[in-house]
Design a protein around this motif. Structure first.
Motif, PDB file in Angstrom:
ATOM      1  N   LEU A  45     -58.515   4.242 -62.561  1.00 13.50           N
ATOM      2  CA  LEU A  45     -59.224   2.972 -62.712  1.00 13.50           C
ATOM      3  C   LEU A  45     -60.642   3.090 -62.201  1.00 13.50           C
ATOM      4  CD1 LEU A  45     -56.793   0.133 -61.602  1.00 13.50           C
ATOM      5  CD2 LEU A  45     -57.558   0.686 -63.903  1.00 13.50           C
ATOM      6  N   ARG A  77     -54.281  -7.157 -73.658  1.00 16.75           N
ATOM      7  CA  ARG A  77     -55.573  -7.579 -73.099  1.00 16.75           C
ATOM      8  C   ARG A  77     -55.753  -9.092 -73.201  1.00 16.75           C
ATOM      9  NH1 ARG A  77     -58.597  -9.493 -70.617  1.00 16.75           N
ATOM     10  NH2 ARG A  77     -60.855  -9.271 -70.406  1.00 16.75           N
ATOM     11  N   SER A 108     -54.021 -10.839 -70.079  1.00 19.13           N
ATOM     12  CA  SER A 108     -54.009 -10.165 -68.777  1.00 19.13           C
ATOM     13  C   SER A 108     -55.279 -10.440 -67.985  1.00 19.13           C
ATOM     14  CB  SER A 108     -53.879  -8.651 -68.957  1.00 19.13           C
ATOM     15  OG  SER A 108     -52.752  -8.350 -69.734  1.00 19.13           O
ATOM     16  N   ALA A 109     -55.109 -10.558 -66.671  1.00 22.67           N
ATOM     17  CA  ALA A 109     -56.251 -10.789 -65.787  1.00 22.67           C
ATOM     18  C   ALA A 109     -56.572  -9.578 -64.921  1.00 22.67           C
ATOM     19  CB  ALA A 109     -55.997 -12.004 -64.902  1.00 22.67           C
ATOM     20  N   THR A 110     -55.633  -8.647 -64.807  1.00 24.26           N
ATOM     21  CA  THR A 110     -55.899  -7.447 -64.011  1.00 24.26           C
ATOM     22  C   THR A 110     -55.467  -6.218 -64.821  1.00 24.26           C
ATOM     23  OG1 THR A 110     -53.701  -7.442 -63.007  1.00 24.26           O
ATOM     24  CG2 THR A 110     -55.429  -8.641 -61.821  1.00 24.26           C
ATOM     25  N   PRO A 111     -55.994  -5.053 -64.472  1.00 24.82           N
ATOM     26  CA  PRO A 111     -55.591  -3.842 -65.203  1.00 24.82           C
ATOM     27  C   PRO A 111     -54.091  -3.579 -65.085  1.00 24.82           C
ATOM     28  CG  PRO A 111     -57.133  -3.322 -63.404  1.00 24.82           C
ATOM     29  CD  PRO A 111     -57.090  -4.800 -63.526  1.00 24.82           C
ATOM     30  N   GLU A 112     -53.526  -3.881 -63.924  1.00 27.92           N
ATOM     31  CA  GLU A 112     -52.097  -3.628 -63.729  1.00 27.92           C
ATOM     32  C   GLU A 112     -51.256  -4.494 -64.654  1.00 27.92           C
ATOM     33  OE1 GLU A 112     -54.226  -3.956 -61.286  1.00 27.92           O
ATOM     34  OE2 GLU A 112     -54.161  -1.929 -60.455  1.00 27.92           O
ATOM     35  N   MET A 126     -52.206  -5.748 -67.457  1.00 25.26           N
ATOM     36  CA  MET A 126     -52.390  -5.277 -68.834  1.00 25.26           C
ATOM     37  C   MET A 126     -51.515  -4.057 -69.107  1.00 25.26           C
ATOM     38  SD  MET A 126     -55.965  -4.571 -70.818  1.00 25.26           S
ATOM     39  CE  MET A 126     -56.152  -3.284 -72.038  1.00 25.26           C
TER      40      MET A 126
END
Lengths: 273, 269
Positions: free
Chosen positions: A150, A205, A208-212, A214
């Protein structure tokens, strides 16, 4: 009683999909879709090579995918050609070499359509073990490298100042993609692997609000797409790989159209700014 | 307050508040046969604010990247105090919305921290309550301060700020400078900064390094302003107008904007 081949298809398909989701997120974030296509197109040449030297097609595929990944990196540093040109050359010549090599090998019968579009209903238990082993390796790799991955994706230089070995992490990501192509080939085929890497993350995407979140949602969406795609293909007697991709694309379309609803939800959760 | 031109001031050695943190000696770098850095000497001590100024393309960012070890150098040495903790904010001011990223998550990309620590870091950069905001929705100035908070979470010995002001309006620039000043005083860390805005630089920095591939001149703002190479680079009128700022220590901003070259009035308003 469910037939054995259906169990294997569900098992293998969802295992690969679960890993394709998170890895695909990096393909999306790092704009590597064409890179993924280049790797997967060259996989057929790997199959031919694997058969020719008496190793398994999987081993040949992994070897060629890694070689192509390194070639892309090397040729990118030359500045006479843009990287999409380089990848365009590599992707399609590797595919051409693969088709010609397979056709030219005497006494070898290869199910070309199976490699191109996948044949998840035909995978055997030995395939399942290969898939399981690779999925375990990939799972450990992604989990161990998650934060550095990340970090280099948001800002490689900042990551380096903070002590991340950016080049090593980037190469690890490419190797993981090579492994995924090698197993993904069995499920949706080399022409459709990129769709499994790109469509579920793109759909995720939207919500989702965070990479995790997503990554988790794309794993889930990919796995459900595989399961529904297999059911669709069994019921309508149509090819499985394309059915899976069709379902995934419907998920994407649905979530894309509904994205504003989710936007409202997430905006309400936002703190004051 | 003294508002005479700096010309009448005697030269003073640059202040050094602590031990050396980071040093570059004789740094040379060429790219495609073009000299970018030519025998550059630069150093930052604890508690010292060093600002690199120069025209576009003079090698400012390259020098910072060389000092951080982000680029090779052809000759010279870069020395970091052993165990030096660097807090770095890169030049980029935008986060790609392709990756969903809350402020809280962004702040923990460089290392794990609990919510309390994160909230305190946001308080320090005056963005309380921003933890759940999306990074891609921040303005340039907000992004900057979040980047600064991420750097501060590393408890740095030195802050390296590459053009921290480039995408911020004038009022925001003044606030950000004040913030950097406050952090320096509170934490006693060194600061190495690249900046475009000479007016603000002159009023807040200890040492100015004027770069034009080589170091034209360096020292206290008042010294640099009178240096012939600085005057040749930036022009006499600008140098003279800046002299006012070199003496300023309160820097509430001028609402009329940043170009004060033509109206070289006093600093009180």
């Amino acid at each position: 009683m469910i037939d054995d081949f259906i169990v294997r298809a569900f098992l293998g398909g969802t295992l690969v999909a679960a890993l394709a989701g998170p890895l695909g997120c990096f393909v999306v974030w790092r704009r590597m879709a064409y890179f993924g296509a280049t790797m997967s197109h060259s996989a057929l040449f790997g199959v031919a090579l694997g058969i020719a030297v008496g190793a398994s097609p999987t081993v040949g595929t992994i070897a060629i995918c890694i070689a192509v990944a390194l070639l892309v990196v090397l040729m990118e540093s030359g500045r006479l050609l843009a990287s999409d040109t380089v990848m365009g050359i590599l992707a399609h010549s590797a595919l051409a070499y693969g088709v010609v090599a397979i056709a030219a090998m005497p006494g070898v019968r290869v199910d070309l359509m199976g490699y191109l579009f996948g044949d998840v209903l035909a995978i055997g238990w030995d395939d399942i073990w290969t898939i399981a082993a690779i999925v375990v390796v990939l799972g450990i790799g992604i989990a161990a490298l998650w934060r550095p991955l990340l970090s280099i994706t948001t800002d490689a230089e900042l990551a380096r100042v903070e002590g991340v070995r950016a080049t090593a992490v980037r190469i690890a990501l490419m190797l993981m993609l090579a492994l995924l192509v090698a197993v993904g080939m069995k499920i949706v085929g080399i022409l459709l692997i990129v769709s499994m890497l790109v469509i579920p993350p793109a759909a995720a995407r939207m919500i989702s609000a965070t990479p995790e979140s997503m990554a988790l949602k794309s794993a889930l969406l990919a796995a459900v797409a595989v399961a529904l795609g297999i059911l669709l293909s069994l019921n309508l007697d149509v090819p499985t790989g394309p059915s899976i991709v069709m379902v995934a694309s419907l998920f994407f379309a649905l979530l894309y159209l509904l994205r504003r609803r989710f936007d409202i939800l997430s905006a309400r959760k936002r703190g004051p700014m | 307050m003294d508002t005479r031109p700096a010309a009448s001031e005697p030269a003073q050695p640059p202040p050094v508040h602590g031990d050396g943190l980071l040093r570059g000696k004789g740094v040379c770098l060429a790219y495609n046969g073009r000299t970018i850095l030519d025998n550059v000497d630069i150093g930052v001590a604890g508690g010292e604010v060093v600002t690199i100024v120069g025209l576009n393309g003079c090698g400012k960012s390259t020098l910072v990247r060389a000092l951080l070890g982000l680029t090779r150098i052809d000759a010279g040495t870069v020395w970091h105090r052993p165990g030096l903790r660097i807090g770095y904010t890169p030049q980029r001011m935008k986060m790609d919305p392709i990756m969903p990223m809350t402020v809280a998550r962004y702040l923990t990309l460089g290392g794990r921290h609990d919510i309390g620590t994160l909230s305190r870091a946001l308080g320090e950069v005056e963005l309380d309550g921003a933890l759940d905001a999306q990074m891609s929705e921040l303005s340039g100035g907000e992004f900057n301060r979040i980047a600064l908070a991420r750097a501060l979470l590393r408890d740095p010995d030195i802050l390296v700020l590459d053009e921290p002001l480039s995408s911020v309006d004038f009022a925001g620039q003044v606030k950000l400078y004040e913030l950097i000043e406050t952090i320096r005083e509170r934490r006693g860390c060194g600061v190495l900064m690249v900046s475009h805005d000479l007016h603000l630089v002159m009023s807040t920095t200890d040492t100015v390094v004027c770069l034009n591939h080589h170091v034209c001149c360096s020292g206290r703002p008042t010294q640099v302003l009178n240096h012939p190479e600085f005057v040749a680079l930036f022009g006499r009128r600008l140098a003279e107008s800046l002299a006012v700022y070199a003496h300023r220590h309160d820097h509430s901003h001028d609402p009329s904007g940043r170009v004060i070259v033509e109206r070289n009035h006093a600093n009180d308003h």
